[in-house]
Scaffold this motif. Sequence first.
Motif, PDB file in Angstrom:
ATOM      1  N   ARG A   1      -7.500 -42.569   6.906  1.00  0.00           N
ATOM      2  CA  ARG A   1      -8.332 -41.611   7.649  1.00  0.00           C
ATOM      3  C   ARG A   1      -7.761 -40.201   7.557  1.00  0.00           C
ATOM      4  O   ARG A   1      -8.491 -39.233   7.378  1.00  0.00           O
ATOM      5  CB  ARG A   1      -8.467 -42.067   9.098  1.00  0.00           C
ATOM      6  CG  ARG A   1      -9.043 -43.494   9.188  1.00  0.00           C
ATOM      7  CD  ARG A   1     -10.269 -43.538  10.024  1.00  0.00           C
ATOM      8  NE  ARG A   1      -9.934 -43.353  11.413  1.00  0.00           N
ATOM      9  CZ  ARG A   1      -9.690 -44.357  12.241  1.00  0.00           C
ATOM     10  NH1 ARG A   1      -9.769 -45.596  11.796  1.00  0.00           N
ATOM     11  NH2 ARG A   1      -9.409 -44.127  13.468  1.00  0.00           N
ATOM     12  N   ALA A   2      -6.429 -40.113   7.679  1.00  0.00           N
ATOM     13  CA  ALA A   2      -5.783 -38.788   7.601  1.00  0.00           C
ATOM     14  C   ALA A   2      -5.993 -38.186   6.216  1.00  0.00           C
ATOM     15  O   ALA A   2      -6.248 -36.983   6.078  1.00  0.00           O
ATOM     16  CB  ALA A   2      -4.289 -38.915   7.906  1.00  0.00           C
ATOM     17  N   TYR A   3      -5.936 -39.048   5.198  1.00  0.00           N
ATOM     18  CA  TYR A   3      -6.165 -38.580   3.829  1.00  0.00           C
ATOM     19  C   TYR A   3      -7.573 -37.970   3.701  1.00  0.00           C
ATOM     20  O   TYR A   3      -7.763 -36.889   3.144  1.00  0.00           O
ATOM     21  CB  TYR A   3      -5.980 -39.753   2.855  1.00  0.00           C
ATOM     22  CG  TYR A   3      -6.658 -39.575   1.530  1.00  0.00           C
ATOM     23  CD1 TYR A   3      -6.133 -38.712   0.560  1.00  0.00           C
ATOM     24  CD2 TYR A   3      -7.835 -40.260   1.235  1.00  0.00           C
ATOM     25  CE1 TYR A   3      -6.771 -38.542  -0.661  1.00  0.00           C
ATOM     26  CE2 TYR A   3      -8.475 -40.104   0.021  1.00  0.00           C
ATOM     27  CZ  TYR A   3      -7.951 -39.240  -0.921  1.00  0.00           C
ATOM     28  OH  TYR A   3      -8.592 -39.066  -2.115  1.00  0.00           O
ATOM     29  N   LEU A   4      -8.582 -38.671   4.266  1.00  0.00           N
ATOM     30  CA  LEU A   4      -9.962 -38.167   4.160  1.00  0.00           C
ATOM     31  C   LEU A   4     -10.129 -36.865   4.938  1.00  0.00           C
ATOM     32  O   LEU A   4     -10.808 -35.941   4.486  1.00  0.00           O
ATOM     33  CB  LEU A   4     -10.955 -39.221   4.664  1.00  0.00           C
ATOM     34  CG  LEU A   4     -11.144 -40.432   3.740  1.00  0.00           C
ATOM     35  CD1 LEU A   4     -12.072 -41.443   4.383  1.00  0.00           C
ATOM     36  CD2 LEU A   4     -11.702 -40.007   2.373  1.00  0.00           C
ATOM     37  N   ARG A   5      -9.505 -36.822   6.103  1.00  0.00           N
ATOM     38  CA  ARG A   5      -9.579 -35.555   6.867  1.00  0.00           C
ATOM     39  C   ARG A   5      -8.956 -34.430   6.065  1.00  0.00           C
ATOM     40  O   ARG A   5      -9.472 -33.317   6.019  1.00  0.00           O
ATOM     41  CB  ARG A   5      -8.892 -35.707   8.217  1.00  0.00           C
ATOM     42  CG  ARG A   5      -9.853 -36.145   9.318  1.00  0.00           C
ATOM     43  CD  ARG A   5      -9.234 -35.954  10.692  1.00  0.00           C
ATOM     44  NE  ARG A   5      -8.073 -36.825  10.845  1.00  0.00           N
ATOM     45  CZ  ARG A   5      -8.140 -38.088  11.271  1.00  0.00           C
ATOM     46  NH1 ARG A   5      -9.300 -38.611  11.608  1.00  0.00           N
ATOM     47  NH2 ARG A   5      -7.063 -38.819  11.383  1.00  0.00           N
ATOM     48  N   GLY A   6      -7.868 -34.750   5.403  1.00  0.00           N
ATOM     49  CA  GLY A   6      -7.184 -33.759   4.573  1.00  0.00           C
ATOM     50  C   GLY A   6      -8.037 -33.274   3.410  1.00  0.00           C
ATOM     51  O   GLY A   6      -7.836 -32.170   2.897  1.00  0.00           O
ATOM     52  N   ARG A   7      -9.019 -34.096   2.997  1.00  0.00           N
ATOM     53  CA  ARG A   7      -9.934 -33.660   1.928  1.00  0.00           C
ATOM     54  C   ARG A   7     -10.985 -32.699   2.475  1.00  0.00           C
ATOM     55  O   ARG A   7     -11.860 -32.253   1.733  1.00  0.00           O
ATOM     56  CB  ARG A   7     -10.652 -34.866   1.319  1.00  0.00           C
ATOM     57  CG  ARG A   7      -9.744 -35.945   0.783  1.00  0.00           C
ATOM     58  CD  ARG A   7      -9.366 -35.763  -0.650  1.00  0.00           C
ATOM     59  NE  ARG A   7     -10.454 -36.023  -1.566  1.00  0.00           N
ATOM     60  CZ  ARG A   7     -10.273 -36.283  -2.871  1.00  0.00           C
ATOM     61  NH1 ARG A   7      -9.050 -36.312  -3.372  1.00  0.00           N
ATOM     62  NH2 ARG A   7     -11.299 -36.488  -3.653  1.00  0.00           N
ATOM     63  N   GLY A   8     -10.955 -32.453   3.803  1.00  0.00           N
ATOM     64  CA  GLY A   8     -11.883 -31.484   4.385  1.00  0.00           C
ATOM     65  C   GLY A   8     -13.270 -32.042   4.628  1.00  0.00           C
ATOM     66  O   GLY A   8     -14.260 -31.328   4.499  1.00  0.00           O
TER      67      GLY A   8
END
Length: 519
Positions: free
Chosen positions: A477-484
């Motif tokens: 989830r953090a990875y996807l948030r990091g993708r903006g």
Amino acid sequence: MNPSYTPWPEDTATEYRERGYWAGQGFWELLTERADDHGERPAIVTDAETVTYRALTDRAAACAAGLHARGLRPGDRVVVQAANDADYPVLLFALFRLGAVPVCALPAHREAEIGYFCSHAEAAAYIRPGGPDHDRVDAAVASEVPLRLTVAEAVALKGDGSALPEPPRSDALALLQLSGGSTGVPKLIPRTYDDYHYSVRIAAEVCELGSSTVYLCALPVAHNFPLSSPGLLGVLYAGGTVVMAPDPSPDTAFRLIREHDVTMTAVVPALALLWLKSAEARRVELPSLDVLQVGGARLGAEDAARVAPLLGARLQQVFGMAEGLVCYTRFDDPQETVFETQGRPASDSDEVLVVDDADRPVPDGQDGHLLTRGPYTIRGYYRADDHNTRAFTTDGYYRTGDIVRRHPTGHLTVTGRAKDQINRAGEKIAAAEIEDHLRGHPSIHDAALVAVPDPALGERSAAFCVTDGALTAKGVRAYLRGRGLAAYKIPDLVRFVESLPRTPVGKIDKLQLKASLES
Ligand code: OOB
């Protein structure tokens, strides 16, 4: 021909004009007409201020001149993100005056979405709320978008009005709406003044709006439902008043309904359930509220039946799409029709086909794919030639991706969905878009996103990931948030699997994945 959208065939366009569906008027002329007729009436009300029709027109004209002085020109695309306040209509009408084309982004969108809209539309400007989240988005698009402003900066601009070109022609592109989509990248929906103006007029007629209508805009105003079905534009067309809700919570909404004698509002089913729950607990009285529109996702018949007893308002179901067609239940429909169907097309000129997998019409009462065309349904997405060959039939019908059952009265019940999309509280998530992001992670080899039934949201999303590493759900989830990505697109559930099940033809078996969550 205007190359910025797929035109309707010449003879069809002529017919739409001759029949008066396309009235040849833009939204700027509409607003100035109203300001001339009743300039002192309230157009927009917020907690902070009341803006009359005259003031709205004056502010929008000044803003248009200011944007022009900053180099914005007719036809330029402008990605707009704004909260539900008085600045949004000022900015919208300023862009209509100038003939610049708003891209109707939602406040929840972040770098991934905004970056894509800016590059795909080759935007000349990005106008957005203040605050750190949107500052970050702004910084991410800085190198490719020449003009970047906060909404507050944009509406404060002034310029020489006499330098402004004529308002755009009615066959020009009015705005670009967003598609819920089912593909890797969101699609932009080109709506012309002629077609959008008609959808607003017919909506105002179906919903019996008048100058005494007071509409609460509770959903994010840029969305097609609160903007045009009939929404903000329909209410201004009818000479009524739009009250802007800064948030859609029952507390705020009920307070505003009572304070401003709101007569009508629009919500998605998830929000309707929240309001019903709150109304039941608090025995709230909302004597002015006459109509509650519910749409954007399927409302169950049992919940539909609770609206009138708990909120004291008539229910209207609305089944629409930013691509065009909007269906409404009518106020004189039998109760059963209002509870069990999602309405019938707004206009007699809407053409609807319900077909099987081979595009052959199915009889009424049987499930089939909904195809539609008409005077306010687009003939093609913006700059998407390849996708358009799949999304439209050769004779111009839009493939909605919805499975419906038609009743002899023309009413439709939405029974399912053929498109690979998750409808999370009315917000649409294209599975392929999220799967592409997931596969972009170095440790994720394959991924699938599926819809899971949810009592509050209608549906939520579950991501199945095939990984080689020690990934956690939190990490994904953090990875996807990091993708903006916008927050509503972040999967609610993340599961790790050895491999993804396949159907005999080699497609990911999403039914099996869904079933695995139920067991
Ligand atoms: C509205 O527009 P979009 O573009 O966000 O989403 C369109 C899709 C439809 O194709 C359908 O799948 C779903 O949303 N939908 C419904 C529904 N209303 C929309 N599914 C079941 N029941 C309903 N009542 O969502 C929209 C645009 C204008 C007015 C209302 C909704």
